[in-house]
Motif scaffolding. Structure first.
Motif, PDB file in Angstrom:
ATOM      1  N   ARG A 217       4.574   8.587  -8.818  1.00 36.49           N
ATOM      2  CA  ARG A 217       3.912   9.644  -8.057  1.00 36.49           C
ATOM      3  C   ARG A 217       3.610   9.216  -6.634  1.00 36.49           C
ATOM      4  O   ARG A 217       3.447  10.051  -5.740  1.00 36.49           O
ATOM      5  CB  ARG A 217       2.631  10.071  -8.762  1.00 36.49           C
ATOM      6  CG  ARG A 217       1.570   8.997  -8.824  1.00 36.49           C
ATOM      7  CD  ARG A 217       0.308   9.457  -9.544  1.00 36.49           C
ATOM      8  NE  ARG A 217      -0.721   8.416  -9.533  1.00 36.49           N
ATOM      9  CZ  ARG A 217      -1.586   8.244  -8.547  1.00 36.49           C
ATOM     10  NH1 ARG A 217      -1.542   9.056  -7.494  1.00 36.49           N
ATOM     11  NH2 ARG A 217      -2.491   7.279  -8.588  1.00 36.49           N
ATOM     12  N   LEU A 218       3.515   7.910  -6.388  1.00 38.05           N
ATOM     13  CA  LEU A 218       3.231   7.398  -5.055  1.00 38.05           C
ATOM     14  C   LEU A 218       4.493   6.825  -4.425  1.00 38.05           C
ATOM     15  O   LEU A 218       5.380   6.306  -5.120  1.00 38.05           O
ATOM     16  CB  LEU A 218       2.153   6.302  -5.116  1.00 38.05           C
ATOM     17  CG  LEU A 218       0.786   6.722  -5.656  1.00 38.05           C
ATOM     18  CD1 LEU A 218      -0.155   5.519  -5.688  1.00 38.05           C
ATOM     19  CD2 LEU A 218       0.194   7.840  -4.814  1.00 38.05           C
ATOM     20  N   ARG A 219       4.560   6.910  -3.109  1.00 38.22           N
ATOM     21  CA  ARG A 219       5.670   6.328  -2.366  1.00 38.22           C
ATOM     22  C   ARG A 219       5.160   5.130  -1.568  1.00 38.22           C
ATOM     23  O   ARG A 219       4.035   5.119  -1.084  1.00 38.22           O
ATOM     24  CB  ARG A 219       6.290   7.359  -1.407  1.00 38.22           C
ATOM     25  CG  ARG A 219       6.836   8.597  -2.093  1.00 38.22           C
ATOM     26  CD  ARG A 219       7.925   8.271  -3.102  1.00 38.22           C
ATOM     27  NE  ARG A 219       9.007   7.513  -2.517  1.00 38.22           N
ATOM     28  CZ  ARG A 219      10.098   8.062  -1.961  1.00 38.22           C
ATOM     29  NH1 ARG A 219      10.202   9.383  -1.904  1.00 38.22           N
ATOM     30  NH2 ARG A 219      11.053   7.303  -1.477  1.00 38.22           N
ATOM     31  N   ALA A 220       6.036   4.147  -1.415  1.00 38.59           N
ATOM     32  CA  ALA A 220       5.673   2.978  -0.620  1.00 38.59           C
ATOM     33  C   ALA A 220       5.494   3.380   0.840  1.00 38.59           C
ATOM     34  O   ALA A 220       6.085   4.360   1.310  1.00 38.59           O
ATOM     35  CB  ALA A 220       6.750   1.909  -0.742  1.00 38.59           C
ATOM     36  N   SER A 221       4.670   2.636   1.564  1.00 37.50           N
ATOM     37  CA  SER A 221       4.466   2.887   2.982  1.00 37.50           C
ATOM     38  C   SER A 221       5.791   3.050   3.707  1.00 37.50           C
ATOM     39  O   SER A 221       6.786   2.385   3.389  1.00 37.50           O
ATOM     40  CB  SER A 221       3.689   1.720   3.604  1.00 37.50           C
ATOM     41  OG  SER A 221       3.733   1.762   5.016  1.00 37.50           O
ATOM     42  N   ALA A 222       5.812   3.920   4.698  1.00 36.80           N
ATOM     43  CA  ALA A 222       7.037   4.159   5.459  1.00 36.80           C
ATOM     44  C   ALA A 222       7.507   2.904   6.183  1.00 36.80           C
ATOM     45  O   ALA A 222       8.686   2.803   6.554  1.00 36.80           O
ATOM     46  CB  ALA A 222       6.796   5.274   6.474  1.00 36.80           C
ATOM     47  N   GLU A 223       6.612   1.942   6.392  1.00 38.69           N
ATOM     48  CA  GLU A 223       6.966   0.725   7.126  1.00 38.69           C
ATOM     49  C   GLU A 223       7.264  -0.454   6.211  1.00 38.69           C
ATOM     50  O   GLU A 223       7.315  -1.611   6.639  1.00 38.69           O
ATOM     51  CB  GLU A 223       5.834   0.380   8.106  1.00 38.69           C
ATOM     52  CG  GLU A 223       5.762   1.391   9.240  1.00 38.69           C
ATOM     53  CD  GLU A 223       4.407   1.447   9.922  1.00 38.69           C
ATOM     54  OE1 GLU A 223       3.427   0.939   9.360  1.00 38.69           O
ATOM     55  OE2 GLU A 223       4.352   1.995  11.025  1.00 38.69           O
ATOM     56  N   THR A 224       7.517  -0.165   4.929  1.00 38.20           N
ATOM     57  CA  THR A 224       7.795  -1.225   3.971  1.00 38.20           C
ATOM     58  C   THR A 224       9.017  -2.042   4.364  1.00 38.20           C
ATOM     59  O   THR A 224       9.077  -3.254   4.108  1.00 38.20           O
ATOM     60  CB  THR A 224       7.985  -0.633   2.565  1.00 38.20           C
ATOM     61  OG1 THR A 224       6.774   0.030   2.174  1.00 38.20           O
ATOM     62  CG2 THR A 224       8.311  -1.698   1.546  1.00 38.20           C
ATOM     63  N   THR A 225      10.001  -1.416   5.007  1.00 32.75           N
ATOM     64  CA  THR A 225      11.203  -2.169   5.380  1.00 32.75           C
ATOM     65  C   THR A 225      10.887  -3.275   6.395  1.00 32.75           C
ATOM     66  O   THR A 225      11.586  -4.291   6.441  1.00 32.75           O
ATOM     67  CB  THR A 225      12.291  -1.252   5.957  1.00 32.75           C
ATOM     68  OG1 THR A 225      11.726  -0.443   7.014  1.00 32.75           O
ATOM     69  CG2 THR A 225      12.871  -0.348   4.880  1.00 32.75           C
ATOM     70  N   ILE A 226       9.840  -3.087   7.215  1.00 36.10           N
ATOM     71  CA  ILE A 226       9.433  -4.147   8.142  1.00 36.10           C
ATOM     72  C   ILE A 226       8.845  -5.314   7.361  1.00 36.10           C
ATOM     73  O   ILE A 226       9.139  -6.484   7.642  1.00 36.10           O
ATOM     74  CB  ILE A 226       8.435  -3.605   9.181  1.00 36.10           C
ATOM     75  CG1 ILE A 226       9.095  -2.509  10.021  1.00 36.10           C
ATOM     76  CG2 ILE A 226       7.924  -4.736  10.078  1.00 36.10           C
ATOM     77  CD1 ILE A 226       8.153  -1.819  10.994  1.00 36.10           C
TER      78      ILE A 226
ATOM     79  N   GLN B 229      -4.801   1.069  -7.759  1.00 34.19           N
ATOM     80  CA  GLN B 229      -3.766   2.025  -8.171  1.00 34.19           C
ATOM     81  C   GLN B 229      -3.026   2.633  -6.983  1.00 34.19           C
ATOM     82  O   GLN B 229      -1.992   3.281  -7.164  1.00 34.19           O
ATOM     83  CB  GLN B 229      -4.388   3.137  -9.013  1.00 34.19           C
ATOM     84  CG  GLN B 229      -4.787   2.725 -10.420  1.00 34.19           C
ATOM     85  CD  GLN B 229      -5.972   1.781 -10.440  1.00 34.19           C
ATOM     86  OE1 GLN B 229      -6.973   2.018  -9.764  1.00 34.19           O
ATOM     87  NE2 GLN B 229      -5.864   0.703 -11.206  1.00 34.19           N
ATOM     88  N   ASP B 230      -3.536   2.421  -5.771  1.00 36.20           N
ATOM     89  CA  ASP B 230      -2.911   2.994  -4.581  1.00 36.20           C
ATOM     90  C   ASP B 230      -1.900   2.035  -3.966  1.00 36.20           C
ATOM     91  O   ASP B 230      -1.804   1.886  -2.745  1.00 36.20           O
ATOM     92  CB  ASP B 230      -3.979   3.349  -3.545  1.00 36.20           C
ATOM     93  CG  ASP B 230      -4.921   4.428  -4.045  1.00 36.20           C
ATOM     94  OD1 ASP B 230      -4.430   5.377  -4.692  1.00 36.20           O
ATOM     95  OD2 ASP B 230      -6.138   4.317  -3.804  1.00 36.20           O
TER      96      ASP B 230
ATOM     97  N   THR C 204       0.834  -1.195   0.000  1.00 37.00           N
ATOM     98  CA  THR C 204       0.000   0.000   0.000  1.00 37.00           C
ATOM     99  C   THR C 204       0.875   1.253   0.000  1.00 37.00           C
ATOM    100  O   THR C 204       1.933   1.294   0.621  1.00 37.00           O
ATOM    101  CB  THR C 204      -0.928   0.018   1.224  1.00 37.00           C
ATOM    102  OG1 THR C 204      -0.166  -0.292   2.399  1.00 37.00           O
ATOM    103  CG2 THR C 204      -2.034  -0.999   1.085  1.00 37.00           C
ATOM    104  N   ALA C 205       0.409   2.266  -0.689  1.00 37.04           N
ATOM    105  CA  ALA C 205       1.160   3.515  -0.793  1.00 37.04           C
ATOM    106  C   ALA C 205       1.036   4.330   0.486  1.00 37.04           C
ATOM    107  O   ALA C 205       0.059   4.227   1.227  1.00 37.04           O
ATOM    108  CB  ALA C 205       0.655   4.324  -1.981  1.00 37.04           C
ATOM    109  N   SER C 206       2.024   5.139   0.743  1.00 37.30           N
ATOM    110  CA  SER C 206       2.040   6.004   1.920  1.00 37.30           C
ATOM    111  C   SER C 206       0.979   7.099   1.813  1.00 37.30           C
ATOM    112  O   SER C 206       0.752   7.670   0.743  1.00 37.30           O
ATOM    113  CB  SER C 206       3.428   6.641   2.058  1.00 37.30           C
ATOM    114  OG  SER C 206       3.475   7.522   3.153  1.00 37.30           O
TER     115      SER C 206
END
Length: 221
Positions: free
Chosen positions: A79-88, A62-63, A50-52
């Motif tokens: 245009r979208l960034r990955a969730s800030a917690e993607t590294t987890i 699309q999100d 999910t996008a941030s």
């Protein structure tokens, strides 16, 4: 960047599935506002997350953002960034056979994370005897130790803790808590991860209702 094979049809199908699960979890009050994140591991060494900053109640296919499953690095800028917690999520994919990861702020699990966790060290939540433990797919369904990680301001530091802990505890439940934050579960797919989340949320509710849950008193650094 290493070449990554991406199946566009798979991305569309999984993106739709993520949107459906996101909306359902939002409606339960477990992903308020833009909180929480979901991801699914795809073929070709990638994952869709999910996008941030997106409202989980209005999620669409699309999100979502395509990332490398093992690092969380975005496959292509957009245009979208990955969730800030993607590294987890990537720490879990790197150290387990998980096919999907869900992170939410469900109230009872979050309350237990607040009571159990410590600001600067790993702790654990011991659960015993409850019938719902059978829903976690444990080798021994009579007991479990759920890790509770410090909620470091730097998310990659949390991810590093997770990546170090999971291989050392191969029989641990497919879940973790983050102090003052929330719960993360995983499974072969989103449905299994969601089912495990439901079981643990209900377990945490029972612990608090029966007084068998952790006490917040004496919480040290």
């Amino acid at each position: 960047m290493t070449h990554t094979s991406v199946d566009d049809g798979e991305c569309v199908r999984v993106g739709r599935e993520i949107a459906v699960f996101s909306r359902a979890l939002y409606e339960r009050g477990w992903m308020p506002g833009t909180a929480g994140n979901l991801s699914v591991r795809l073929s070709g060494g990638v994952a869709l997350v999910t996008a941030s900053g997106r409202d989980k109640g209005d999620m669409t296919a699309q999100d979502t953002v395509l990332v490398r499953a093992d690092t969380g690095e975005e496959v292509a800028p957009g245009r979208l960034r990955a969730s800030a917690e993607t590294t987890i999520h990537s720490a879990i994919y790197r150290t387990t056979d998980a096919g999907a990861v869900i992170h939410v702020h469900s109230p009872y699990a979050t309350a237990v994370a607040c009571r159990t966790g410590r600001p600067a060290r790993l702790t654990s939540l011991r659960i015993e005897r409850l019938e719902l433990l059978k829903g976690l797919g444990l080798a021994d369904p009579t007991r479990a130790e759920v890790p509770v990680f410090p909620n470091w301001p730097e998310v990659p530091r949390i991810a590093a803790d997770v990546a170090a802990h999971l291989p050392a505890t191969p029989h641990a439940p497919p879940a973790l808590l983050i102090t003052d934050h929330g719960i993360t579960t995983w499974g072969h797919d989103l449905a299994q991860a969601r089912n495990r989340l439901e079981c643990l949320e209900s377990i945490c509710q029972l612990l608090l209702l029966t007084g068998a849950g952790p006490s917040p008193e004496g919480k040290e650094s």
